[in-house]
Enzyme design. Structure first.
Site, mmCIF file in Angstrom:
data_model
loop_
_atom_site.group_PDB
_atom_site.id
_atom_site.type_symbol
_atom_site.label_atom_id
_atom_site.label_comp_id
_atom_site.label_asym_id
_atom_site.label_seq_id
_atom_site.Cartn_x
_atom_site.Cartn_y
_atom_site.Cartn_z
ATOM 1 N N PHE A 11 0.823 -1.220 0.000
ATOM 2 C CA PHE A 11 0.000 0.000 0.000
ATOM 3 C C PHE A 11 0.858 1.273 0.000
ATOM 4 N N LEU A 35 6.024 -10.043 -2.688
ATOM 5 C CA LEU A 35 4.653 -10.278 -3.176
ATOM 6 C C LEU A 35 3.949 -11.301 -2.279
ATOM 7 N N ASP A 57 12.775 -11.874 -0.914
ATOM 8 C CA ASP A 57 12.533 -11.712 0.517
ATOM 9 C C ASP A 57 13.621 -10.826 1.127
ATOM 10 N N ALA A 78 9.040 -2.603 3.557
ATOM 11 C CA ALA A 78 8.554 -3.992 3.632
ATOM 12 C C ALA A 78 8.317 -4.403 5.074
ATOM 13 N N THR A 120 5.987 3.135 12.542
ATOM 14 C CA THR A 120 4.609 3.472 12.892
ATOM 15 C C THR A 120 4.527 4.133 14.265
ATOM 16 N N ASP A 121 3.460 4.893 14.469
ATOM 17 C CA ASP A 121 3.239 5.484 15.800
ATOM 18 C C ASP A 121 2.852 4.421 16.834
ATOM 19 N N GLU A 122 2.503 3.223 16.364
ATOM 20 C CA GLU A 122 2.080 2.178 17.311
ATOM 21 C C GLU A 122 3.212 1.713 18.217
ATOM 22 N N TYR A 147 2.424 -7.208 16.221
ATOM 23 C CA TYR A 147 2.845 -6.330 15.113
ATOM 24 C C TYR A 147 3.653 -5.153 15.626
ATOM 25 N N LYS A 151 7.676 -3.936 15.182
ATOM 26 C CA LYS A 151 8.067 -2.655 14.585
ATOM 27 C C LYS A 151 8.941 -1.881 15.578
ATOM 28 N N ASN A 177 -2.555 5.526 7.811
ATOM 29 C CA ASN A 177 -2.696 6.009 6.437
ATOM 30 C C ASN A 177 -3.997 5.545 5.803
ATOM 31 N N PHE A 187 -9.123 -1.204 8.005
ATOM 32 C CA PHE A 187 -10.423 -0.656 8.414
ATOM 33 C C PHE A 187 -11.193 0.074 7.301
HETATM 34 P P1 NAD Z 1 1.349 -3.579 3.280
HETATM 35 O O1 NAD Z 1 1.081 -4.801 4.081
HETATM 36 O O2 NAD Z 1 0.284 -3.008 2.421
HETATM 37 O O3 NAD Z 1 2.612 -3.837 2.330
HETATM 38 C C1 NAD Z 1 3.756 -4.519 2.754
HETATM 39 C C2 NAD Z 1 4.566 -4.924 1.526
HETATM 40 O O4 NAD Z 1 5.761 -5.579 1.990
HETATM 41 C C3 NAD Z 1 3.838 -5.908 0.609
HETATM 42 O O5 NAD Z 1 3.997 -5.539 -0.731
HETATM 43 C C4 NAD Z 1 4.518 -7.237 0.883
HETATM 44 O O6 NAD Z 1 4.524 -8.114 -0.233
HETATM 45 C C5 NAD Z 1 5.936 -6.787 1.249
HETATM 46 N N1 NAD Z 1 6.634 -7.750 2.111
HETATM 47 C C6 NAD Z 1 6.162 -8.350 3.241
HETATM 48 N N2 NAD Z 1 7.090 -9.204 3.735
HETATM 49 C C7 NAD Z 1 8.171 -9.124 2.909
HETATM 50 C C8 NAD Z 1 9.439 -9.748 2.910
HETATM 51 N N3 NAD Z 1 9.795 -10.645 3.852
HETATM 52 N N4 NAD Z 1 10.318 -9.426 1.928
HETATM 53 C C9 NAD Z 1 9.962 -8.528 0.956
HETATM 54 N N5 NAD Z 1 8.780 -7.919 0.903
HETATM 55 C C10 NAD Z 1 7.878 -8.208 1.878
HETATM 56 O O7 NAD Z 1 1.872 -2.520 4.322
HETATM 57 P P2 NAD Z 1 1.713 -0.920 4.343
HETATM 58 O O8 NAD Z 1 0.464 -0.567 5.028
HETATM 59 O O9 NAD Z 1 2.002 -0.392 3.002
HETATM 60 O O10 NAD Z 1 2.918 -0.545 5.324
HETATM 61 C C11 NAD Z 1 4.220 -0.266 4.801
HETATM 62 C C12 NAD Z 1 5.128 0.156 5.933
HETATM 63 O O11 NAD Z 1 4.591 1.314 6.569
HETATM 64 C C13 NAD Z 1 5.266 -0.891 7.051
HETATM 65 O O12 NAD Z 1 6.602 -0.879 7.492
HETATM 66 C C14 NAD Z 1 4.313 -0.411 8.141
HETATM 67 O O13 NAD Z 1 4.755 -0.832 9.392
HETATM 68 C C15 NAD Z 1 4.449 1.088 7.973
HETATM 69 N N6 NAD Z 1 3.298 1.900 8.417
HETATM 70 C C16 NAD Z 1 2.042 1.626 7.951
HETATM 71 C C17 NAD Z 1 0.976 2.448 8.332
HETATM 72 C C18 NAD Z 1 -0.425 2.219 7.807
HETATM 73 O O14 NAD Z 1 -1.334 2.932 8.204
HETATM 74 N N7 NAD Z 1 -0.659 1.280 6.908
HETATM 75 C C19 NAD Z 1 1.207 3.528 9.183
HETATM 76 C C20 NAD Z 1 2.507 3.782 9.642
HETATM 77 C C21 NAD Z 1 3.540 2.965 9.235
HETATM 78 O O1 TDX Z 2 -13.214 -4.162 10.466
HETATM 79 C C1 TDX Z 2 -12.624 -3.422 11.264
HETATM 80 N N1 TDX Z 2 -13.361 -2.729 12.190
HETATM 81 C C2 TDX Z 2 -12.784 -1.885 13.093
HETATM 82 O O2 TDX Z 2 -13.497 -1.277 13.912
HETATM 83 C C3 TDX Z 2 -11.181 -3.248 11.253
HETATM 84 C C4 TDX Z 2 -10.356 -4.003 10.262
HETATM 85 C C5 TDX Z 2 -10.631 -2.368 12.160
HETATM 86 N N2 TDX Z 2 -11.391 -1.715 13.060
HETATM 87 C C6 TDX Z 2 -10.765 -0.741 13.988
HETATM 88 C C7 TDX Z 2 -9.507 -1.212 14.680
HETATM 89 C C8 TDX Z 2 -8.708 0.066 14.814
HETATM 90 O O3 TDX Z 2 -9.095 0.770 15.981
HETATM 91 O O4 TDX Z 2 -10.348 0.347 13.157
HETATM 92 C C9 TDX Z 2 -9.101 0.897 13.602
HETATM 93 C C10 TDX Z 2 -8.096 0.835 12.465
HETATM 94 O O5 TDX Z 2 -7.795 -0.537 12.228
HETATM 95 P P1 TDX Z 2 -6.671 -1.006 11.161
HETATM 96 O O6 TDX Z 2 -7.009 -0.487 9.811
HETATM 97 O O7 TDX Z 2 -6.487 -2.466 11.328
HETATM 98 O O8 TDX Z 2 -5.401 -0.169 11.629
HETATM 99 P P2 TDX Z 2 -4.533 -0.131 12.981
HETATM 100 O O9 TDX Z 2 -4.641 -1.385 13.754
HETATM 101 O O10 TDX Z 2 -4.847 1.160 13.670
HETATM 102 O O11 TDX Z 2 -3.044 -0.082 12.334
HETATM 103 C C11 TDX Z 2 -2.773 0.711 11.150
HETATM 104 O O12 TDX Z 2 -2.124 1.909 11.483
HETATM 105 C C12 TDX Z 2 -0.825 1.820 11.979
HETATM 106 C C13 TDX Z 2 -1.927 -0.089 10.176
HETATM 107 O O13 TDX Z 2 -2.582 -1.313 9.837
HETATM 108 C C14 TDX Z 2 -0.557 -0.344 10.721
HETATM 109 O O14 TDX Z 2 0.264 -1.000 9.738
HETATM 110 C C15 TDX Z 2 0.065 0.977 11.090
HETATM 111 O O15 TDX Z 2 1.303 0.754 11.730
#
Ligand code: NAD
Ligand code: TDX
Length: 331
Positions: A11, A35, A57, A78, A120-122, A147, A151, A177, A187
């Protein structure tokens, strides 16, 4: 400048490739992505001729060593990224987030390259619901889930490699994001695709938990600001003052999609559910001059709804499988 992007078919990494191709043509891009279920090469289809792709990987020492040696800078996205999956099976999180990051760090150290680590802020755990406090760069680490603890561990590895080996690295910790190409397990896209599939949106527990939403392009513009102006060894928090509770988000999505805003159901809560995340991004704003562009959440959500509506072939095949896994947990 040659840039290696790990996780570039996911993403945020995928949107980062799009953003970089559009706004920073000075970079020659290589993507390394395993992938997994979360990555899809289709995400990169619109920019297919603008980068070199390696399926592999980040725990593969030889491949990582080779790719790092051939590039000037590594932007490391990744990861295994979904909290709910980490509660079902933590092992892939331990492998990719810890061993994978250590593998990248060793290659960066050996070849003396620049690294930016995406986190991440988590890692800071959670805040009280009605507390004005926000996370800052000095908040102590206190992660809650498998998770977020992996991180946090990956951040600590980067910090240790900076201090002990003086590698040239920066870290950013961003809030939640949203935007196009986000996996439908998360979510916001889960609820949009539920509504598009005539399934009721699912709210965990009471839905009073708060997340600090930021558009993925604002996250990625901040990463570029750090690449250009960030100081080696520093950590930056990324957030755009987008705090909303989950109930508000689900009601807004329903309303924007022309449905009754109460037409959702409460499902089982997430064990150990973090209550609230909130970012104070003063350091990023004042030291690097960054500002977000997507400050109207409703408009950002509408654009995201439009994207999932217009790109059903990107997610449709996965929908039944994702919902079946949630159903097993009563979610
Ligand atoms: P995502 O799960 O959508 O994408 C992760 C990608 O990493 C995928 O394309 C997957 O194929 C690849 N991947 C997983 N394991 C791998 C491995 N062993 N080797 C190579 N590639 C691998 O995740 P995202 O939401 O895009 O998050 C990306 C980064 O941002 C992560 O480090 C996550 O912790 C961080 N982050 C995400 C959020 C959020 O809201 N989604 C917020 C803050 C930080
Ligand atoms: O179906 C749902 N219903 C619901 O109420 C899902 C999937 C989630 N939730 C709630 C749980 C959380 O409070 O919504 C909130 C957001 O959930 P997620 O999208 O799973 O995100 P979160 O757990 O907050 O983590 C996300 O933000 C920080 C990303 O997945 C992480 O990769 C990032 O580090």
């Amino acid at each position: 400048m040659k840039m290696l992007i790990t996780g570039g078919a996911g993403f945020i990494g995928g949107n980062f490739v799009h953003y970089t191709v559009k706004n920073h043509p000075e970079y020659e891009i290589t993507v390394l992505d395993a992938l997994t279920y979360a990555g899809g090469i289709e995400t990169l289809e619109p920019v297919a001729d603008k980068f070199t792709f390696f399926q592999g990987d980040i725990c593969d020492h030889e491949l990582v060593d080779k790719l790092v040696s051939e590039n000037d800078i590594v932007v490391h996205f990744a990861a295994e990224s979904h909290n709910d999956n980490s509660l079902r099976d933590p092992w892939p999180f331990i492998q990719t987030n810890l061993i994978g990051t250590a593998t990248i760090l060793e290659a960066v150290r050996k070849h003396d390259k620049r690294l930016h680590h995406i986190s991440t802020d988590e890692v800071y755990g959670d805040l009280e619901l009605n507390d004005p406090a926000k996370f800052t760069e000095t908040t102590p680490y206190n992660a809650s889930s498998p998770y977020s603890s992996t991180k946090a561990g990956s951040d600590l590895l980067v910090k240790a490699w900076v201090r002990s080996f003086n590698i040239n690295a920066t870290i950013s910790n961003c809030s939640n994001n949203y935007g196009p190409y986000q996996h439908i397990e998360k979510f916001i896209p889960r609820q949009i695709t539920n509504i598009l599939s005539d399934i009721k949106p699912k709210l965990y527990g009471t839905g009073e938990q708060v997340r600090d939403w930021i558009h993925v392009d604002d996250h990625n513009s901040a990463v570029h600001a750090i690449l250009e102006k960030g100081k080696a060894g520093e950590l930056y928090l990324i957030g755009a003052d987008g705090e909303k509770d989950n109930k508000y988000i689900i009601e807004t999505l329903l309303e924007l999609m022309g449905k009754d805003k109460n037409d959702y159901e409460h499902v089982n809560d997430r064990p150990g559910h973090d209550q609230r995340y909130a970012i104070d991004a003063t350091k990023l704003r004042t030291q690097l001059g960054w500002t977000p562009k997507y400050t109207n959440l409703r408009e950002g959500l509408q654009a995201t709804i439009d994207w999932y509506t217009e790109n059903q072939e990107w997610w449709k095949a996965e929908k039944a499988k994702v919902e079946a896994a949630y159903a097993e947990k009563g979610q």
